[in-house]
Design a protein around this motif. Structure first.
Motif, PDB file in Angstrom:
ATOM      1  N   GLY A  95      -0.230   3.606  -3.001  1.00 37.99           N
ATOM      2  CA  GLY A  95      -1.209   3.575  -1.929  1.00 37.99           C
ATOM      3  C   GLY A  95      -0.612   3.104  -0.627  1.00 37.99           C
ATOM      4  N   SER A  96      -1.474   3.098   0.386  1.00 39.16           N
ATOM      5  CA  SER A  96      -1.098   2.583   1.702  1.00 39.16           C
ATOM      6  C   SER A  96      -1.703   1.202   1.844  1.00 39.16           C
ATOM      7  CB  SER A  96      -1.618   3.500   2.805  1.00 39.16           C
ATOM      8  OG  SER A  96      -0.905   4.718   2.787  1.00 39.16           O
ATOM      9  N   TRP A  97      -0.870   0.236   2.212  1.00 35.30           N
ATOM     10  CA  TRP A  97      -1.277  -1.172   2.262  1.00 35.30           C
ATOM     11  C   TRP A  97      -0.945  -1.778   3.609  1.00 35.30           C
ATOM     12  CZ3 TRP A  97      -3.837  -2.501  -2.045  1.00 35.30           C
ATOM     13  CH2 TRP A  97      -3.606  -1.736  -3.181  1.00 35.30           C
ATOM     14  N   THR A 152      -2.669  -6.332  12.455  1.00 37.86           N
ATOM     15  CA  THR A 152      -1.313  -6.063  11.974  1.00 37.86           C
ATOM     16  C   THR A 152      -0.975  -4.584  12.142  1.00 37.86           C
ATOM     17  OG1 THR A 152       0.283  -6.273  10.178  1.00 37.86           O
ATOM     18  CG2 THR A 152      -1.967  -5.710   9.540  1.00 37.86           C
ATOM     19  N   PRO A 153       0.169  -4.288  12.745  1.00 40.15           N
ATOM     20  CA  PRO A 153       0.559  -2.889  12.905  1.00 40.15           C
ATOM     21  C   PRO A 153       1.390  -2.369  11.721  1.00 40.15           C
ATOM     22  CG  PRO A 153       2.027  -4.278  14.154  1.00 40.15           C
ATOM     23  CD  PRO A 153       1.008  -5.188  13.523  1.00 40.15           C
ATOM     24  N   ILE A 154       1.635  -3.217  10.725  1.00 37.68           N
ATOM     25  CA  ILE A 154       2.550  -2.852   9.648  1.00 37.68           C
ATOM     26  C   ILE A 154       1.778  -2.303   8.450  1.00 37.68           C
ATOM     27  CG2 ILE A 154       4.374  -3.656   8.110  1.00 37.68           C
ATOM     28  CD1 ILE A 154       4.801  -5.960  10.161  1.00 37.68           C
ATOM     29  N   VAL A 155       2.151  -1.084   8.034  1.00 30.35           N
ATOM     30  CA  VAL A 155       1.563  -0.450   6.862  1.00 30.35           C
ATOM     31  C   VAL A 155       2.696  -0.053   5.925  1.00 30.35           C
ATOM     32  CG1 VAL A 155       0.198   1.492   5.986  1.00 30.35           C
ATOM     33  CG2 VAL A 155      -0.442   0.386   8.140  1.00 30.35           C
ATOM     34  N   LEU A 156       2.551  -0.408   4.660  1.00 26.23           N
ATOM     35  CA  LEU A 156       3.531  -0.092   3.621  1.00 26.23           C
ATOM     36  C   LEU A 156       2.936   0.979   2.727  1.00 26.23           C
ATOM     37  CD1 LEU A 156       6.149  -0.942   1.955  1.00 26.23           C
ATOM     38  CD2 LEU A 156       4.589  -2.399   0.666  1.00 26.23           C
ATOM     39  N   THR A 157       3.697   2.038   2.449  1.00 27.95           N
ATOM     40  CA  THR A 157       3.241   3.083   1.545  1.00 27.95           C
ATOM     41  C   THR A 157       4.081   3.028   0.275  1.00 27.95           C
ATOM     42  OG1 THR A 157       2.532   4.469   3.376  1.00 27.95           O
ATOM     43  CG2 THR A 157       2.848   5.551   1.256  1.00 27.95           C
ATOM     44  N   GLY A 160       4.858   5.678  -6.154  1.00 31.80           N
ATOM     45  CA  GLY A 160       5.384   5.890  -7.494  1.00 31.80           C
ATOM     46  C   GLY A 160       6.841   5.559  -7.707  1.00 31.80           C
ATOM     47  N   GLN A 161       7.406   4.752  -6.859  1.00 21.24           N
ATOM     48  CA  GLN A 161       8.805   4.355  -7.031  1.00 21.24           C
ATOM     49  C   GLN A 161       9.056   3.015  -6.372  1.00 21.24           C
ATOM     50  OE1 GLN A 161      11.063   7.467  -5.223  1.00 21.24           O
ATOM     51  NE2 GLN A 161      10.445   6.972  -3.152  1.00 21.24           N
ATOM     52  N   LYS A 162      10.240   2.455  -6.614  1.00 25.69           N
ATOM     53  CA  LYS A 162      10.620   1.180  -6.003  1.00 25.69           C
ATOM     54  C   LYS A 162      10.563   1.315  -4.484  1.00 25.69           C
ATOM     55  CE  LYS A 162      14.295  -2.243  -6.041  1.00 25.69           C
ATOM     56  NZ  LYS A 162      15.580  -2.623  -6.616  1.00 25.69           N
ATOM     57  N   THR A 163       9.957   0.319  -3.838  1.00 25.73           N
ATOM     58  CA  THR A 163       9.756   0.379  -2.395  1.00 25.73           C
ATOM     59  C   THR A 163      10.232  -0.909  -1.744  1.00 25.73           C
ATOM     60  OG1 THR A 163       7.793   1.737  -2.776  1.00 25.73           O
ATOM     61  CG2 THR A 163       8.016   0.766  -0.598  1.00 25.73           C
ATOM     62  N   GLY A 164      10.833  -0.787  -0.578  1.00 24.19           N
ATOM     63  CA  GLY A 164      11.288  -1.943   0.162  1.00 24.19           C
ATOM     64  C   GLY A 164      11.095  -1.739   1.655  1.00 24.19           C
ATOM     65  N   LEU A 165      11.050  -2.845   2.381  1.00 21.81           N
ATOM     66  CA  LEU A 165      10.810  -2.812   3.812  1.00 21.81           C
ATOM     67  C   LEU A 165      11.401  -4.079   4.413  1.00 21.81           C
ATOM     68  CD1 LEU A 165       9.120  -1.505   6.211  1.00 21.81           C
ATOM     69  CD2 LEU A 165       7.250  -2.967   5.458  1.00 21.81           C
ATOM     70  N   THR A 166      11.909  -3.975   5.639  1.00 21.88           N
ATOM     71  CA  THR A 166      12.370  -5.152   6.373  1.00 21.88           C
ATOM     72  C   THR A 166      11.524  -5.285   7.624  1.00 21.88           C
ATOM     73  OG1 THR A 166      14.629  -4.977   5.543  1.00 21.88           O
ATOM     74  CG2 THR A 166      14.316  -6.238   7.559  1.00 21.88           C
ATOM     75  N   ILE A 167      11.008  -6.492   7.851  1.00 21.23           N
ATOM     76  CA  ILE A 167      10.200  -6.783   9.035  1.00 21.23           C
ATOM     77  C   ILE A 167      10.957  -7.792   9.881  1.00 21.23           C
ATOM     78  CG2 ILE A 167       8.046  -7.781   9.873  1.00 21.23           C
ATOM     79  CD1 ILE A 167       6.802  -6.989   7.153  1.00 21.23           C
TER      80      ILE A 167
END
Length: 189
Positions: A95-97, A152-157, A160-167
């Motif tokens: 999903g989108s979070w 908050t302008p940050i959305v994580l999608t 179905g797989q490993k996900t990562g993000l740097t803020i």
């Protein structure tokens, strides 16, 4: 004597099996709990990790009965856990979070937990009021805009797989003052 030991052994075995059965039934995935996938977010400021930032994910649209959160470690990495009731698993569902990030100011001269625990109650309450008053005068480590679902302008999608993000929180420090002030929370009376 042997019969008594055998009986004690049987009772102890039955007790252990009962405990094991309770643990297994308590750890069952609740109905409606989604599949989750490994997810981490790194929080930094100009390349330096931010330790102890609290992160929470909320649906970009709609609502959810899930509680998804994490805290950054000394490397600034937060590995998410998803809870439904008392059932918790590592990871995040598809999903989108919206990503909420918060970390208040660090007040110089703060006593350790052990020192605070040794204080008489009235002295501890006074100390807490003093620390809170000092903290209110300091800017937060993470800009307020990142801690509110409405700003908050940050959305994580997650798909179905490993996900990562740097803020990099330094990118958000110059947001308009009006937005930062609008996101400050005040106690509910």
């Amino acid at each position: 004597m042997r019969k008594k030991r055998f009986t004690e052994y049987c009772i102890l075995s039955l007790f252990c099996l009962t405990i094991l059965a309770c643990c297994v039934s308590c750890a069952r995935k609740p109905e409606g709990y989604p599949s989750v996938f490994p997810c981490s977010i790194t929080v930094e400021k100009d390349g330096s990790p931010i330790n102890g930032a609290e992160l929470m994910l909320i649906p970009a649209e709609g609502t959810s009965s899930l509680s998804i959160g994490a805290t950054t470690d000394v490397q600034g990495v937060a590995a998410f856990h998803t809870a439904m009731g008392s059932f918790v698993q590592d990871g995040v569902p598809d999903g989108s979070w919206k990503v909420l990030v918060s970390k208040g100011p660090v007040v110089e001269g703060t006593k350790t937990k052990e020192e605070q625990a040794a204080m008489p109650e009235e002295e501890w309450k006074k100390y807490q009021r003093e620390i809170e008053a000092k903290a209110k005068k300091l800017p937060p480590i993470v800009p307020y805009i990142l801690g509110s679902p409405s700003t908050t302008p940050i959305v994580l999608t997650v798909a179905g797989q490993k996900t990562g993000l740097t803020i990099d929180i330094a990118k958000y420090k110059d947001m308009p003052e009006i937005i930062r002030n609008a996101t400050k929370s005040s106690p509910v009376e």
